[in-house]
Write an enzyme that holds these catalytic residues in place. Structure first.
Site, PDB file in Angstrom:
ATOM      1  N   LYS A   4      13.094  40.211 -14.412  1.00 35.74           N
ATOM      2  CA  LYS A   4      11.960  39.534 -15.041  1.00 35.74           C
ATOM      3  C   LYS A   4      10.671  39.884 -14.321  1.00 35.74           C
ATOM      4  O   LYS A   4      10.654  40.131 -13.116  1.00 35.74           O
ATOM      5  CB  LYS A   4      12.166  38.011 -15.026  1.00 35.74           C
ATOM      6  CG  LYS A   4      12.223  37.387 -13.633  1.00 35.74           C
ATOM      7  CD  LYS A   4      12.513  35.909 -13.698  1.00 35.74           C
ATOM      8  CE  LYS A   4      12.594  35.306 -12.297  1.00 35.74           C
ATOM      9  NZ  LYS A   4      12.980  33.892 -12.298  1.00 35.74           N
TER      10      LYS A   4
ATOM     11  N   HIS B 219      17.163  27.745  -0.647  1.00 37.67           N
ATOM     12  CA  HIS B 219      16.539  28.729  -1.536  1.00 37.67           C
ATOM     13  C   HIS B 219      16.441  30.090  -0.856  1.00 37.67           C
ATOM     14  O   HIS B 219      16.604  31.127  -1.500  1.00 37.67           O
ATOM     15  CB  HIS B 219      15.146  28.241  -1.953  1.00 37.67           C
ATOM     16  CG  HIS B 219      14.458  29.156  -2.906  1.00 37.67           C
ATOM     17  ND1 HIS B 219      14.924  29.404  -4.184  1.00 37.67           N
ATOM     18  CD2 HIS B 219      13.331  29.908  -2.776  1.00 37.67           C
ATOM     19  CE1 HIS B 219      14.114  30.250  -4.801  1.00 37.67           C
ATOM     20  NE2 HIS B 219      13.148  30.580  -3.966  1.00 37.67           N
TER      21      HIS B 219
ATOM     22  N   ASP C 242       0.820  -1.215   0.000  1.00 36.71           N
ATOM     23  CA  ASP C 242       0.000   0.000   0.000  1.00 36.71           C
ATOM     24  C   ASP C 242       0.856   1.267   0.000  1.00 36.71           C
ATOM     25  O   ASP C 242       0.357   2.364   0.261  1.00 36.71           O
ATOM     26  CB  ASP C 242      -0.954   0.012   1.197  1.00 36.71           C
ATOM     27  CG  ASP C 242      -0.218   0.016   2.521  1.00 36.71           C
ATOM     28  OD1 ASP C 242       1.036  -0.064   2.506  1.00 36.71           O
ATOM     29  OD2 ASP C 242      -0.878   0.115   3.567  1.00 36.71           O
ATOM     30  N   GLN C 243       2.169   1.119  -0.281  1.00 35.29           N
ATOM     31  CA  GLN C 243       3.147   2.199  -0.393  1.00 35.29           C
ATOM     32  C   GLN C 243       3.545   2.822   0.938  1.00 35.29           C
ATOM     33  O   GLN C 243       4.193   3.877   0.971  1.00 35.29           O
ATOM     34  CB  GLN C 243       2.643   3.294  -1.354  1.00 35.29           C
ATOM     35  CG  GLN C 243       2.434   2.818  -2.780  1.00 35.29           C
ATOM     36  CD  GLN C 243       3.686   2.151  -3.349  1.00 35.29           C
ATOM     37  OE1 GLN C 243       4.742   2.755  -3.428  1.00 35.29           O
ATOM     38  NE2 GLN C 243       3.565   0.883  -3.745  1.00 35.29           N
ATOM     39  N   GLU C 244       3.161   2.190   2.058  1.00 36.64           N
ATOM     40  CA  GLU C 244       3.720   2.626   3.342  1.00 36.64           C
ATOM     41  C   GLU C 244       5.216   2.356   3.349  1.00 36.64           C
ATOM     42  O   GLU C 244       5.684   1.337   2.832  1.00 36.64           O
ATOM     43  CB  GLU C 244       3.067   1.871   4.496  1.00 36.64           C
ATOM     44  CG  GLU C 244       1.691   2.368   4.874  1.00 36.64           C
ATOM     45  CD  GLU C 244       1.164   1.676   6.125  1.00 36.64           C
ATOM     46  OE1 GLU C 244       1.928   0.900   6.747  1.00 36.64           O
ATOM     47  OE2 GLU C 244      -0.001   1.902   6.474  1.00 36.64           O
TER      48      GLU C 244
ATOM     49  N   THR D  59      11.751  24.034 -14.489  1.00 38.69           N
ATOM     50  CA  THR D  59      11.310  23.739 -15.858  1.00 38.69           C
ATOM     51  C   THR D  59      12.208  24.388 -16.907  1.00 38.69           C
ATOM     52  O   THR D  59      12.040  24.140 -18.099  1.00 38.69           O
ATOM     53  CB  THR D  59       9.862  24.223 -16.070  1.00 38.69           C
ATOM     54  OG1 THR D  59       9.799  25.637 -15.840  1.00 38.69           O
ATOM     55  CG2 THR D  59       8.908  23.516 -15.121  1.00 38.69           C
ATOM     56  N   ALA D  60      13.136  25.236 -16.471  1.00 39.17           N
ATOM     57  CA  ALA D  60      14.158  25.862 -17.323  1.00 39.17           C
ATOM     58  C   ALA D  60      13.610  26.905 -18.283  1.00 39.17           C
ATOM     59  O   ALA D  60      14.348  27.406 -19.135  1.00 39.17           O
ATOM     60  CB  ALA D  60      14.947  24.803 -18.112  1.00 39.17           C
ATOM     61  N   GLY D  61      12.339  27.268 -18.148  1.00 44.04           N
ATOM     62  CA  GLY D  61      11.772  28.287 -19.029  1.00 44.04           C
ATOM     63  C   GLY D  61      12.443  29.634 -18.862  1.00 44.04           C
ATOM     64  O   GLY D  61      12.854  30.284 -19.840  1.00 44.04           O
ATOM     65  N   THR D  62      12.578  30.091 -17.617  1.00 42.05           N
ATOM     66  CA  THR D  62      13.219  31.372 -17.328  1.00 42.05           C
ATOM     67  C   THR D  62      14.676  31.351 -17.777  1.00 42.05           C
ATOM     68  O   THR D  62      15.167  32.311 -18.381  1.00 42.05           O
ATOM     69  CB  THR D  62      13.144  31.675 -15.819  1.00 42.05           C
ATOM     70  OG1 THR D  62      11.768  31.761 -15.431  1.00 42.05           O
ATOM     71  CG2 THR D  62      13.840  32.981 -15.487  1.00 42.05           C
TER      72      THR D  62
END
Length: 336
Positions: free
Chosen positions: A204, A139, A46-48, A235-238
Site C-alpha cells: 500500500k 507494534h 477535577d478528573q485527578e 479505523t479499519a480503512g486499510t
C-alpha cells in the site's frame, strides 16, 4: 521456615473483565483462589486520578493489569499512579501487565521536530517503580530496547494458529496468509509457518496518515481463502480496502486476524459492511457495545496465556515456552 510469596494481581479501570478472567485462570491453574487486590482507582471532580490499596502488599510480588488503550492518557496515568502507590507500600517487585501498549506507533522520528513518545512512556514507567513489563504484540519489537528493565513480549500468532486449525480444519490447503503491508511481513510469516500456508503481501502507498492511495497484491491469491494478519486495527480503512482488493484478484473469502482491536471512529460500521467474512481480535482492549453486536467480529481470549505467563514470571520459569504450540495447546484445550 521462609514464607512463600504468592503472586498478587491488581487492576485499574482499563480492562477489568480481562483482569478478572486472568485471576480466574490462575485460580484454575493453582487449585486455589487468586483474586484481585482490593483497591479503589477513581477520579476527583477535577478528573485527578486517586489510588488507594486496601490490602497489605509489603514484600509481595505485584502484577498490575492495565492496557494503555483509549483513553490512553487516563489509563497510562492510572498505571503509573498504581505503581507509585505499590512502591511506596513496600511491594517487593512490580510487574506491569500491559496487554496493549499505547503510544507504540510513535516508536521513531518520522519527521523533523517530532517526539519518540514510546521511549518517553518507557522512561515514565521505570521512574514510577515498574521493574518488569509483560505485554503482547508490540507494534515494533525494538520498543523492548527502550526499557532498561526486562520486557516479555508475548505473541498472538500461536493463539491465532490454534483458532485457524479449529475454524478451517476442512480447508487448510486452501488458506493464504496475507500481510497488509511490507512492514508486517515478519508477523504474517510467523502465522503462515505455524499453519503451513503460503504468504502474500498487499503493498500500500499512503498519501497521508489514515488514507490509502493505492494497493497492489504481491502473490497469486486466486481460489484462496485469505487471512489478513496485523497487530492493530484502528479505523479499519486499510483492512476493508485490502479485503476488496484481494477479492478482486480472485480470492474466494477474506478473513482477518488482528491482535489489538482499537476500532475507533467508523471502524465497526466499516467492518460490518465490508466484504470480509470475519474479523478475529483478542480481548487485549475492551470491545465497545457496537463491536460486541457486530456479527462478523469475534474474540479469542488471552487470559489463559497471560495467566500462565504471570505464573512463569513469578516462579522463574520460561515465558518463551508459551510461543510453542505443544505448550499452549493444552492451555487452550476446550476454549478454541
Amino acid at each position: 521456615m521462609p514464607t512463600v510469596i504468592e503472586p498478587k494481581l491488581i487492576s485499574g479501570n482499563a480492562n477489568l473483565d480481562l483482569a478478572k478472567a486472568i485471576a480466574r485462570r490462575m485460580s484454575l491453574y493453582r487449585g486455589m483462589n487468586v483474586g484481585l487486590v482490593d483497591a479503589r482507582v477513581e477520579r476527583f471532580n477535577d478528573q485527578e486520578i486517586f489510588v488507594e490499596v486496601y490490602e497489605n502488599v509489603r514484600g509481595e510480588d505485584m502484577f498490575i493489569i492495565q492496557p494503555t488503550s483509549n483513553p490512553a492518557n487516563d489509563n497510562l496515568m492510572e498505571l503509573l499512579i498504581m505503581s507509585d502507590a505499590l512502591r511506596r507500600s513496600s511491594a517487593q517487585r512490580i510487574t506491569a501487565v500491559i496487554p496493549y501498549f499505547g503510544y507504540a506507533r510513535q516508536d521513531r522520528r518520522t519527521k523533523a521536530r517530532t517526539p519518540i513518545t514510546a521511549k518517553l512512556v518507557a522512561n515514565m514507567m521505570v521512574k514510577a517503580g515498574i521493574e518488569r513489563v509483560l505485554t503482547m504484540d508490540l507494534h515494533a519489537a525494538q520498543i523492548q530496547g527502550f526499557f532498561d528493565i526486562p520486557v516479555d513480549n508475548l505473541y498472538a500468532s500461536p493463539i491465532f494458529a490454534l483458532d485457524v486449525h479449529s475454524q478451517f480444519r476442512d480447508s487448510m490447503d486452501d488458506l493464504m496468509v496475507v500481510s497488509p503491508d511490507v512492514g508486517g511481513v515478519a508477523r504474517a510469516r510467523e502465522l503462515a509457518k505455524r499453519i503451513n500456508a503460503p504468504l502474500s503481501i498487499v503493498d500500500k502507498r499512503r498519501e497521508k496518515a489514515g488514507e490509502v492511495a493505492e494497493m497492489t497484491v504481491i502473490g497469486d491469491v486466486s481460489g484462496k481463502k485469505c487471512i489478513i494478519v496485523d497487530d492493530i486495527c484502528d479505523t479499519a480503512g486499510t483492512l476493508c480496502k485490502a479485503a476488496e482488493v484481494l477479492l478482486s484478484h480472485g480470492a474466494t473469502e477474506v478473513h482477518a486476524y488482528i491482535t489489538h482491536g482499537v476500532l475507533s471512529g467508523p471502524a465497526v460500521e466499516r467492518i460490518s459492511n465490508s466484504v470480509m467474512k470475519s474479523l478475529v481480535i483478542t480481548d487485549s482492549i475492551p470491545r465497545s457495545p457496537e463491536a460486541q453486536a457486530a456479527p462478523n467480529i469475534r474474540v479469542v481470549p488471552t487470559a489463559p496465556m497471560f495467566a500462565q505467563a504471570i505464573l512463569n514470571i513469578w516462579n522463574g520459569t520460561s515465558v518463551s515456552s508459551l510461543f510453542e504450540t505443544d505448550t499452549l495447546g493444552p492451555i487452550y484445550e476446550g476454549i478454541l
